[in-house]
Write a protein that holds these residues in place. Structure first.
Motif, PDB file in Angstrom:
ATOM      1  N   THR A  73       0.832  -1.200   0.000  1.00 17.23           N
ATOM      2  CA  THR A  73       0.000   0.000   0.000  1.00 17.23           C
ATOM      3  C   THR A  73       0.869   1.254   0.000  1.00 17.23           C
ATOM      4  O   THR A  73       0.675   2.174  -0.794  1.00 17.23           O
ATOM      5  CB  THR A  73      -0.916   0.005   1.248  1.00 17.23           C
ATOM      6  OG1 THR A  73      -1.614  -1.240   1.284  1.00 17.23           O
ATOM      7  CG2 THR A  73      -1.904   1.155   1.200  1.00 17.23           C
ATOM      8  N   TYR A  74       1.883   1.270   0.892  1.00 16.06           N
ATOM      9  CA  TYR A  74       2.713   2.470   0.980  1.00 16.06           C
ATOM     10  C   TYR A  74       3.617   2.617  -0.246  1.00 16.06           C
ATOM     11  O   TYR A  74       3.715   3.696  -0.835  1.00 16.06           O
ATOM     12  CB  TYR A  74       3.554   2.427   2.264  1.00 16.06           C
ATOM     13  CG  TYR A  74       4.467   3.620   2.403  1.00 16.06           C
ATOM     14  CD1 TYR A  74       3.956   4.912   2.471  1.00 16.06           C
ATOM     15  CD2 TYR A  74       5.857   3.452   2.434  1.00 16.06           C
ATOM     16  CE1 TYR A  74       4.794   6.013   2.576  1.00 16.06           C
ATOM     17  CE2 TYR A  74       6.703   4.546   2.550  1.00 16.06           C
ATOM     18  CZ  TYR A  74       6.164   5.827   2.618  1.00 16.06           C
ATOM     19  OH  TYR A  74       6.990   6.912   2.722  1.00 16.06           O
ATOM     20  N   THR A  76       3.379   1.549  -3.314  1.00 13.66           N
ATOM     21  CA  THR A  76       2.722   1.952  -4.564  1.00 13.66           C
ATOM     22  C   THR A  76       2.348   3.423  -4.544  1.00 13.66           C
ATOM     23  O   THR A  76       2.217   4.058  -5.584  1.00 13.66           O
ATOM     24  CB  THR A  76       1.455   1.108  -4.840  1.00 13.66           C
ATOM     25  OG1 THR A  76       0.636   1.109  -3.672  1.00 13.66           O
ATOM     26  CG2 THR A  76       1.812  -0.319  -5.206  1.00 13.66           C
ATOM     27  N   SER A  77       2.207   3.987  -3.332  1.00 11.17           N
ATOM     28  CA  SER A  77       1.836   5.400  -3.253  1.00 11.17           C
ATOM     29  C   SER A  77       3.027   6.318  -3.509  1.00 11.17           C
ATOM     30  O   SER A  77       2.851   7.508  -3.762  1.00 11.17           O
ATOM     31  CB  SER A  77       1.228   5.716  -1.883  1.00 11.17           C
ATOM     32  OG  SER A  77       2.248   5.779  -0.900  1.00 11.17           O
ATOM     33  N   ILE A  78       4.239   5.787  -3.424  1.00 14.20           N
ATOM     34  CA  ILE A  78       5.426   6.655  -3.602  1.00 14.20           C
ATOM     35  C   ILE A  78       6.312   6.232  -4.767  1.00 14.20           C
ATOM     36  O   ILE A  78       7.411   6.744  -4.916  1.00 14.20           O
ATOM     37  CB  ILE A  78       6.275   6.720  -2.308  1.00 14.20           C
ATOM     38  CG1 ILE A  78       6.735   5.320  -1.879  1.00 14.20           C
ATOM     39  CG2 ILE A  78       5.520   7.409  -1.177  1.00 14.20           C
ATOM     40  CD1 ILE A  78       7.841   5.329  -0.852  1.00 14.20           C
ATOM     41  N   GLN A 161      -2.847   2.750  -8.019  1.00 11.44           N
ATOM     42  CA  GLN A 161      -2.359   4.068  -7.559  1.00 11.44           C
ATOM     43  C   GLN A 161      -1.318   4.636  -8.530  1.00 11.44           C
ATOM     44  O   GLN A 161      -0.278   5.166  -8.096  1.00 11.44           O
ATOM     45  CB  GLN A 161      -1.728   3.981  -6.153  1.00 11.44           C
ATOM     46  CG  GLN A 161      -2.666   3.492  -5.061  1.00 11.44           C
ATOM     47  CD  GLN A 161      -2.152   3.817  -3.654  1.00 11.44           C
ATOM     48  OE1 GLN A 161      -2.724   4.635  -2.994  1.00 11.44           O
ATOM     49  NE2 GLN A 161      -1.105   3.166  -3.191  1.00 11.44           N
ATOM     50  N   ASN A 162      -1.567   4.486  -9.854  1.00  9.62           N
ATOM     51  CA  ASN A 162      -0.621   4.955 -10.879  1.00  9.62           C
ATOM     52  C   ASN A 162       0.754   4.302 -10.778  1.00  9.62           C
ATOM     53  O   ASN A 162       1.767   4.897 -11.148  1.00  9.62           O
ATOM     54  CB  ASN A 162      -0.457   6.474 -10.819  1.00  9.62           C
ATOM     55  CG  ASN A 162      -1.726   7.178 -11.268  1.00  9.62           C
ATOM     56  OD1 ASN A 162      -2.375   6.730 -12.234  1.00  9.62           O
ATOM     57  ND2 ASN A 162      -2.090   8.234 -10.578  1.00  9.62           N
ATOM     58  N   CYS A 163       0.784   3.106 -10.220  1.00 10.27           N
ATOM     59  CA  CYS A 163       2.061   2.387 -10.080  1.00 10.27           C
ATOM     60  C   CYS A 163       1.924   1.032 -10.777  1.00 10.27           C
ATOM     61  O   CYS A 163       0.920   0.328 -10.582  1.00 10.27           O
ATOM     62  CB  CYS A 163       2.378   2.194  -8.598  1.00 10.27           C
ATOM     63  SG  CYS A 163       3.862   1.218  -8.298  1.00 10.27           S
TER      64      CYS A 163
END
Lengths: 449, 449
Positions: A73-74, A76-78, A161-163
């Motif tokens: 989760t984290y 993919t957000s960065i 998430q755009n990843c």
């Protein structure tokens, strides 16, 4: 020549391309216990480098569902690309598909393409398709299958998430083929074709990291920020890396590389292209060019110099004989060092290393020699000749040179460093270098001869 | 005997102790580029396991200040012990102290104890204390210094968010000593003293991991689950680890260790107490007990056997002379191998290794010898004697034994494995072992003599 609308050209030139952020998530209990050393992430770094990308961050966790979900989760957000490695196997501790489904909030379903792969895989091997294996076909809904030529578990990818998330097997040869044939080409396809990353690597010897830093600070104070300088301390070689990522950097590189080369002088061994050569390889290259043979007369290094030479394939062209003369009696018996010289000067002395080199040259009929005698410790030192003292003689019969060093290393490091110094002195000798190396900064004692 | 209030005893027995959460933060551009493989985290996992702790999560990032600060802030919030590895060096890309100071919001100051260490370090080596080095004394205010015996950069620790942070050097031998002598004992001291973890480690040679597994499955099928068996494949030694964490396991261990010892037979070299001994050390111990001297006659290993012997402090008691006879001419010139024997049998033959061993024994006046001649490759093989073929002869002048192996290794691994086999054959010889080792499973070819 095709014409391109002006606007598009301008775009390519002026708009900086955003480089995708790549992160790795490695999973496996065996990676946490010290039972195996992770070589997969080095492989991935190498392959990404080939397409101009670098890995920004990697996280390694055990096979723990909650932790995996959190990390996915984290991460993919960065990041723009997340490679998950491991956890695709048939056993209960393989949790990647389950964790991914939870993290991106989709169902786990049996994927027909994965089932076909597994069925074919078992058929070809005449094995039964059992329940644990079937687990490898239960994957997050909506994912894309990535072929695995070498194993029963397919890879899979999904965008969240755009990843772009790629799930890959932990078995190194399965991973390698999947990366080379599927994932890296797919990622490269999406990249703008204008990556500007350019790396030059230099092999340096005879300078510590801090002396090198000081040398650059003092002699090249205007070093441009567009050329990133990195150091990697090896034993024995130091690697210096120049990285540019911009057009300006690329233009500045040639003149500044020239300045750096000049500053490094004889400390620079070579620019690295592909796999770095060892010091023995560099020396043997030089000897082979000149059709020369080398011999070794070793006391304190006890055969290590000979073994470094013979580690190189084809070394028999230039190396026929090495003498490990560990005791005084054997210095006399094997290479005719006079007992009087030994008694008068002691085994660790200029006279003895000269006699050793001469004796080895005469016995082996080689063209050049290296002879070393020193006190590796931890015992055997005296006030006059403390532990760490070493005399070296090198060159040809009529042109022998000598040096004495006091090295601040423990036994094994001492032996390795003396070996490196010996090979480096011969390299400089063959390159007809005139400068005096200073292998231990101002540590030489007594002063070089 | 002191009395302890009952409640407290009950607490100790019944309340499960919270095991501290350990995380690692590794920093270094070279860890992200694939230039080096991280072996430090496996070392740390091993050492933590010895005190009953495991590493829960590790994060690896490049030398980037913002990322380091982020990771430190987050990781200290979710763990009890954070080990930061790397980034202590003198160059501008070494950022650990700076990142830590920012993360925990303290100033960077020159630490007197670190300055003293650095000053002594430079004095002992006769080097100048330069500006880049001084950077290694600028540390977060309030931190505690951790001694570094082997390097100029001290380690340091600090407590933040109820997490103990230890900053350690990236150079493996500096890290190892600092962990063994400073950090692990400090952490162990803080742990409740009721850990029942007991570990026995065995050094084994001449068996692969899967052969060992098969041997145990077949000969010790009732192996109790209370004794966890682990293997670690090294080059050349295999390490077998028996771990118990329960009282029942502790009771079962002695009899099952005895059974395992019997099953392993001559393959068992020794139980490891403290630092594992090398194969050369084991052999030299045996030779010293018997007051014997050894000599080496090496062709394909090119000095590696001699260098492994002389790596050991005190080896001069048992080793005086080694002959690296790489060419046929030098086999004759140095140790009297007859040119006729060479012409008739070829250099890689039983007759030649016997002649080499005899020649080396006569020239050196040693008591026992090892002689090796083989084809290390990648070139030089033939149908008769493919790459990987090696002949060994060992023993005393009147009792020479021989063996021929075909090893499936590339050049450098081949040289290392032959060296290990040579040392192991001599160990078995000195121990008057009667069993025939099978170093390469069923790969021996032609059959041992």
């Amino acid at each position: 020549m095709s014409t391109v609308p002006l606007k598009q050209v301008n775009d390519l030139i002026n708009v900086p391309q955003k480089t995708p952020i790549v992160q790795l998530l490695l999973t496996g209990n065996e990676l946490m216990t010290g039972d195996i050393v992770d070589s997969n992430s080095a492989l991935m770094a190498e392959l990404f480098k080939d397409i101009g990308l670098s890995i920004q961050r990697k996280v390694t966790v055990a096979d723990d569902l909650a932790m995996l979900v959190n990390e996915i989760t984290y991460m993919t957000s960065i990041s723009d690309i997340l490679i998950i490695n491991g956890g695709l196997g048939p056993t209960i501790d393989d949790l990647t598909a389950q964790a991914l489904a939870l993290a991106i909030d989709v169902e786990l379903i049996q994927h027909p393409q994965a089932l076909t792969h597994l069925t074919n895989w078992c058929e070809q091997r005449g094995t039964e398709l059992n329940t644990p294996n079937l687990k490898q076909t239960i994957l997050p809904q909506g994912c894309n299958i990535i072929a695995n030529k070498n194993g029963s578990a397919v890879g899979f990818s999904v965008r969240f998430q755009n990843c772009d998330i790629y799930c890959t097997p932990g078995v190194p040869h399965e991973l390698k083929t999947m990366l080379n044939e599927e994932i890296i080409p797919a990622i490269a396809n999406k990249l703008p074709s204008t990556s500007n990353t350019d790396i030059t690597r230099l092999q340096v010897f005879g300078l510590g990291e801090s002396s090198l830093q000081k040398m650059i600070d003092e002699q090249l104070p205007d070093w441009p920020t567009e050329i990133e300088l990195g150091f990697r301390a090896g034993m024995p070689l130091l690697e210096v890396k120049l990285t540019t990522t911009t057009k300006k950097g690329a233009i500045l590189k040639a003149p500044w590389l020239k300045k750096l080369t000049h500053t490094l002088g004889d400390h620079l061994i070579a620019e690295i292209n592909g796999k770095p050569k060892t010091m023995a390889e560099h020396l043997l290259d030089l000897l082979q060019q000149d059709g020369l043979k080398i011999t070794t007369a070793e006391s304190c290094t006890g055969g290590l110099i000979a073994s470094k030479l013979t580690e190189v394939s084809g070394s028999s062209m230039c190396f026929e004989a090495g003498f490990v003369t560990y005791s005084n009696a054997m210095k006399t018996a094997m290479i005719d060092v006079s007992p009087t010289i030994l008694a008068t000067n002691g085994a660790v002395s200029e006279a003895v290393v000269i006699a050793m080199a001469k004796g080895a040259l005469l016995k082996s009929k080689a063209d050049i020699a290296i002879a070393v005698s020193g006190i590796a410790g931890p015992n055997g030192g005296s006030e006059d000749k403390p532990v760490g003292t070493v005399w070296l003689a090198w060159g040809s019969l009529n042109d022998l040179q000598t040096q004495c060093l006091l090295l601040p290393y423990k036994r094994q490091q001492f032996q390795q460093f003396v070996t490196a110094v010996g090979l480096d002195l011969l390299r400089r000798y063959q390159q007809k270098s005139t400068s005096v190396p200073n292998y231990v900064s101002e540590r030489a004692f007594p002063k070089p001869h």
